[in-house]
Design a protein around this motif. Structure first.
Motif, PDB file in Angstrom:
ATOM      1  N   TYR A 159      14.625 -26.006  15.524  1.00 18.32           N
ATOM      2  CA  TYR A 159      13.505 -25.071  15.682  1.00 18.32           C
ATOM      3  C   TYR A 159      13.049 -24.469  14.358  1.00 18.32           C
ATOM      4  CZ  TYR A 159      14.193 -25.012  20.767  1.00 18.32           C
ATOM      5  OH  TYR A 159      14.279 -25.357  22.089  1.00 18.32           O
ATOM      6  N   GLY A 160      13.985 -24.292  13.429  1.00 14.58           N
ATOM      7  CA  GLY A 160      13.659 -23.666  12.165  1.00 14.58           C
ATOM      8  C   GLY A 160      13.597 -22.158  12.256  1.00 14.58           C
ATOM      9  N   ALA A 161      13.016 -21.545  11.236  1.00 17.47           N
ATOM     10  CA  ALA A 161      12.861 -20.086  11.175  1.00 17.47           C
ATOM     11  C   ALA A 161      11.476 -19.769  10.655  1.00 17.47           C
ATOM     12  CB  ALA A 161      13.917 -19.462  10.270  1.00 17.47           C
ATOM     13  N   ARG A 162      10.830 -18.788  11.252  1.00 14.81           N
ATOM     14  CA  ARG A 162       9.516 -18.336  10.805  1.00 14.81           C
ATOM     15  C   ARG A 162       9.684 -17.191   9.804  1.00 14.81           C
ATOM     16  NH1 ARG A 162       5.045 -21.615  11.871  1.00 14.81           N
ATOM     17  NH2 ARG A 162       5.412 -22.655  13.880  1.00 14.81           N
ATOM     18  N   ARG A 180       8.792 -26.715  18.764  1.00 10.26           N
ATOM     19  CA  ARG A 180       9.594 -27.334  17.706  1.00 10.26           C
ATOM     20  C   ARG A 180       8.919 -28.619  17.236  1.00 10.26           C
ATOM     21  NH1 ARG A 180      12.060 -28.282  22.642  1.00 10.26           N
ATOM     22  NH2 ARG A 180      12.827 -30.403  23.010  1.00 10.26           N
ATOM     23  N   PRO A 181       9.041 -28.925  15.949  1.00 15.53           N
ATOM     24  CA  PRO A 181       8.347 -30.092  15.399  1.00 15.53           C
ATOM     25  C   PRO A 181       9.103 -31.388  15.680  1.00 15.53           C
ATOM     26  CG  PRO A 181       9.510 -28.947  13.658  1.00 15.53           C
ATOM     27  CD  PRO A 181       9.703 -28.131  14.913  1.00 15.53           C
ATOM     28  N   VAL A 182       8.344 -32.464  15.826  1.00 14.94           N
ATOM     29  CA  VAL A 182       8.895 -33.814  15.920  1.00 14.94           C
ATOM     30  C   VAL A 182       8.497 -34.551  14.650  1.00 14.94           C
ATOM     31  CG1 VAL A 182       8.895 -35.971  17.213  1.00 14.94           C
ATOM     32  CG2 VAL A 182       8.681 -33.789  18.430  1.00 14.94           C
ATOM     33  N   GLY A 183       9.484 -35.031  13.922  1.00 11.71           N
ATOM     34  CA  GLY A 183       9.191 -35.695  12.661  1.00 11.71           C
ATOM     35  C   GLY A 183       8.625 -34.777  11.612  1.00 11.71           C
ATOM     36  N   PRO A 184       9.285 -33.653  11.314  1.00 11.01           N
ATOM     37  CA  PRO A 184       8.741 -32.729  10.319  1.00 11.01           C
ATOM     38  C   PRO A 184       8.726 -33.341   8.920  1.00 11.01           C
ATOM     39  CG  PRO A 184      10.983 -32.096  10.904  1.00 11.01           C
ATOM     40  CD  PRO A 184      10.584 -33.186  11.854  1.00 11.01           C
ATOM     41  N   ALA A 241      12.846 -20.531  17.483  1.00 14.15           N
ATOM     42  CA  ALA A 241      12.876 -20.333  16.041  1.00 14.15           C
ATOM     43  C   ALA A 241      13.469 -18.968  15.719  1.00 14.15           C
ATOM     44  CB  ALA A 241      11.471 -20.457  15.463  1.00 14.15           C
ATOM     45  N   LEU A 242      14.084 -18.858  14.570  1.00  5.18           N
ATOM     46  CA  LEU A 242      14.684 -17.605  14.129  1.00  5.18           C
ATOM     47  C   LEU A 242      13.707 -16.842  13.242  1.00  5.18           C
ATOM     48  CD1 LEU A 242      18.231 -19.006  13.261  1.00  5.18           C
ATOM     49  CD2 LEU A 242      17.400 -18.087  15.443  1.00  5.18           C
ATOM     50  N   ALA A 243      13.974 -15.558  13.034  1.00  8.16           N
ATOM     51  CA  ALA A 243      13.156 -14.718  12.157  1.00  8.16           C
ATOM     52  C   ALA A 243      13.810 -14.650  10.787  1.00  8.16           C
ATOM     53  CB  ALA A 243      13.011 -13.319  12.741  1.00  8.16           C
ATOM     54  N   MET A 244      13.011 -14.858   9.751  1.00  5.91           N
ATOM     55  CA  MET A 244      13.526 -14.902   8.375  1.00  5.91           C
ATOM     56  C   MET A 244      12.637 -14.063   7.469  1.00  5.91           C
ATOM     57  SD  MET A 244      13.881 -18.277   5.897  1.00  5.91           S
ATOM     58  CE  MET A 244      15.339 -18.902   6.744  1.00  5.91           C
ATOM     59  N   SER A 245      13.255 -13.365   6.545  1.00  7.36           N
ATOM     60  CA  SER A 245      12.503 -12.699   5.480  1.00  7.36           C
ATOM     61  C   SER A 245      12.889 -13.318   4.154  1.00  7.36           C
ATOM     62  CB  SER A 245      12.771 -11.192   5.458  1.00  7.36           C
ATOM     63  OG  SER A 245      14.123 -10.923   5.113  1.00  7.36           O
ATOM     64  N   LEU A 246      11.960 -13.249   3.199  1.00  9.35           N
ATOM     65  CA  LEU A 246      12.176 -13.753   1.847  1.00  9.35           C
ATOM     66  C   LEU A 246      11.781 -12.669   0.855  1.00  9.35           C
ATOM     67  CD1 LEU A 246      10.537 -17.315   2.133  1.00  9.35           C
ATOM     68  CD2 LEU A 246      12.948 -16.716   2.433  1.00  9.35           C
ATOM     69  N   PRO A 247      12.292 -12.733  -0.379  1.00  9.62           N
ATOM     70  CA  PRO A 247      11.873 -11.764  -1.396  1.00  9.62           C
ATOM     71  C   PRO A 247      10.540 -12.175  -2.013  1.00  9.62           C
ATOM     72  CG  PRO A 247      13.454 -13.279  -2.336  1.00  9.62           C
ATOM     73  CD  PRO A 247      13.315 -13.667  -0.882  1.00  9.62           C
ATOM     74  N   LYS A 248       9.958 -11.286  -2.774  1.00 11.33           N
ATOM     75  CA  LYS A 248       8.677 -11.592  -3.412  1.00 11.33           C
ATOM     76  C   LYS A 248       8.787 -12.791  -4.336  1.00 11.33           C
ATOM     77  CE  LYS A 248       9.376  -8.242  -7.191  1.00 11.33           C
ATOM     78  NZ  LYS A 248       8.844  -7.015  -7.853  1.00 11.33           N
ATOM     79  N   GLU A 249       9.999 -13.039  -4.853  1.00  8.68           N
ATOM     80  CA  GLU A 249      10.193 -14.177  -5.749  1.00  8.68           C
ATOM     81  C   GLU A 249      10.080 -15.517  -5.009  1.00  8.68           C
ATOM     82  OE1 GLU A 249      12.041 -10.579  -7.464  1.00  8.68           O
ATOM     83  OE2 GLU A 249      12.231 -11.573  -5.515  1.00  8.68           O
TER      84      GLU A 249
END
Length: 440
Positions: A229-232, A7-11, A163-171
């Motif tokens: 942690y965020g999401a990748r 996890r990042p410190v000071g992102p 971290a969690l798993a994330m998907s995004l659209p082509k946009e």
């Protein structure tokens, strides 16, 4: 020190806002999520027929269209997700492998899939330059990576400790570069179809001051995770601004079939979309034990793969010994004559193109020295011939001797480097060979 656990410190956040999309954001289980099934020693083997989807590789690590794969222990409870992706994961602690499937289906009493890949159970959960495709996600990772597991939902903790798993659209996804470390691959067509700004592999987070306006404990836990942690970004979806995956079978009653409550939930999801940002840098990172780590950057990975295509050396012709992704080796069966084969197609070293299984961030740099170490059985051997350009512009050529199991030599990488990998075995011998090539 897996990228899933750091996890990042000071992102430091980018400015890009995810587009609204065709559908509403999703944090859910369901047809396009996945499940994990635990293999036991008593489970029987299963042959899974592999049928290519639109000409894509069914064994993406080997970059080939394999016709089947035998899974040594197949849990009877295996059930793929019902959506068109048909994801399912088989965790086999006996072999130490996680088997990952895309478009897995039971057809007329027989299992079939459009893709099989595997990852080491004790690995990082991401590919590396040699074994670059380790799961059924577009980024080459198992669908277990970053998944909100069944047992985690009600574990009493305020956030998921990964971290969690994330998907995004082509946009929302970037065309070039389509992926960044720790991802080793991206969706086919990314360069021509993506119109957004986020590369696959990127870490997405919420700012620490994000506050929910709708009270839901399940989403609150996700929000707290996205702050820490965020999401990748691991995959591309169709029209959904972002999707975070929950394991099928989990207790996940966030939708109550009450228009007022459900609309408030969707409004919260849209607020999350507007607030999500890519992490472009950080002061530092800590690992899963809270210790400083550099796992946010590429490490010293093996960059040599034994994937083909291979051809027989000499005038005798014949069929070269095959590459087995499950062992990462060339596997020689006994023949009455000795066999030598070569791969000069650029698929052996990480510097190859994406179509060859090359990993952009794993490419060797001119002047770097690498330790080449053979790992083999039965007398099989390996050597390397390296081509390139000297500092004065003349042609560079160097080759190693043949190496047997445990033997090593140093290889210096030239400008414009290119390599041919050779493997051989003697007459009436069977065995296997692979090698590691790591920077000194």
């Amino acid at each position: 020190d897996s990228p899933w656990n750091i996890r990042p410190v000071g992102p430091v956040f980018g400015a890009y806002t995810l587009p609204a999309g065709q559908y509403k954001p999703s944090v859910d289980k369901g047809p396009y999520s996945t499940s994990a099934f635990l293999a036991a020693e008593t489970d029987l083997p299963m042959v899974v027929t592999l049928v290519s989807s639109n000409g894509s590789a069914t064994d993406p690590d080997a970059r080939t269209i394999a016709t089947s794969v035998t899974i040594p222990r197949w849990p009877a409870a295996t059930q793929p997700a019902s959506g068109s992706d048909g994801h399912a994961e088989i965790v086999d602690p006996i072999s130490g492998k996680v088997h990952s499937f895309w478009q897995l289906r039971l057809v007329d009493g027989k299992w079939r899939a459009a893709l099989h890949a595997w990852s080491p159970l004790d690995g990082r959960g991401w590919g590396d330059p040699a074994h670059y495709y380790q799961g059924a996600r577009a980024t080459g990772v198992s669908t277990l990576g970053g998944l909100i597991r069944i047992h985690e939902v009600d574990d009493g903790k305020s956030l998921y400790q990964h971290a969690l798993a994330m998907s995004l659209p082509k946009e929302g996804l970037r065309a070039n570069p389509a992926y960044v470390y720790p991802a080793t691959s991206a969706d086919t067509g990314a360069a021509n179809e993506n119109t957004g700004e986020i590369p696959e592999g990127a870490l997405m987070m919420l700012p620490p001051n994000y506050t929910m306006t709708y009270n839901n404990p399940l989403i609150q836990k996700v929000v707290e995770t996205l702050k820490v942690y965020g999401a990748r970004v691991v995959d591309r979806n169709v029209g959904t601004p972002f999707s975070i995956y929950v394991e099928n079978g989990a207790r996940w009653p966030i939708w109550v079939n009450n228009p007022g409550a459900d609309n408030a939930m969707y409004a919260e999801m849209d607020n999350i979309r507007k607030a999500l940002r890519e992490v472009i840098s950080a002061n530092s990172y800590v690992d899963g034990n809270g210790n400083p780590t550099t796992a946010d950057k590429p490490g010293n990975f093996n960059i040599l793969s034994m994937r083909g295509p291979w051809s027989v050396v000499g005038t005798g012709g014949g069929t070269p010994a095959p590459y087995n992704s499950l062992t990462q080796s060339i596997e020689f069966s006994s023949r009455p004559t000795a066999l030598e084969q070569a791969n000069g197609n650029g698929t052996g070293i990480a510097g190859g193109s994406a179509a060859q299984g090359g990993v952009s961030w794993g490419r060797p740099v001119a002047g770097d020295k690498f330790l080449l170490t053979a790992i083999g059985t039965g007398g099989a051997q390996i050597r390397l011939a390296v081509y390139g350009t000297n500092p004065n512009g003349s042609q560079y050529f160097a080759q190693t001797n043949y190496l047997s199991n445990g033997q090593s030599t140093v290889v210096t990488w030239p400008a414009g480097g290119w390599a041919t990998v050779y493997a051989r075995i003697g007459a009436n011998q069977s065995g296997s060979i692979r090698a590691t090539m790591v920077k000194q």
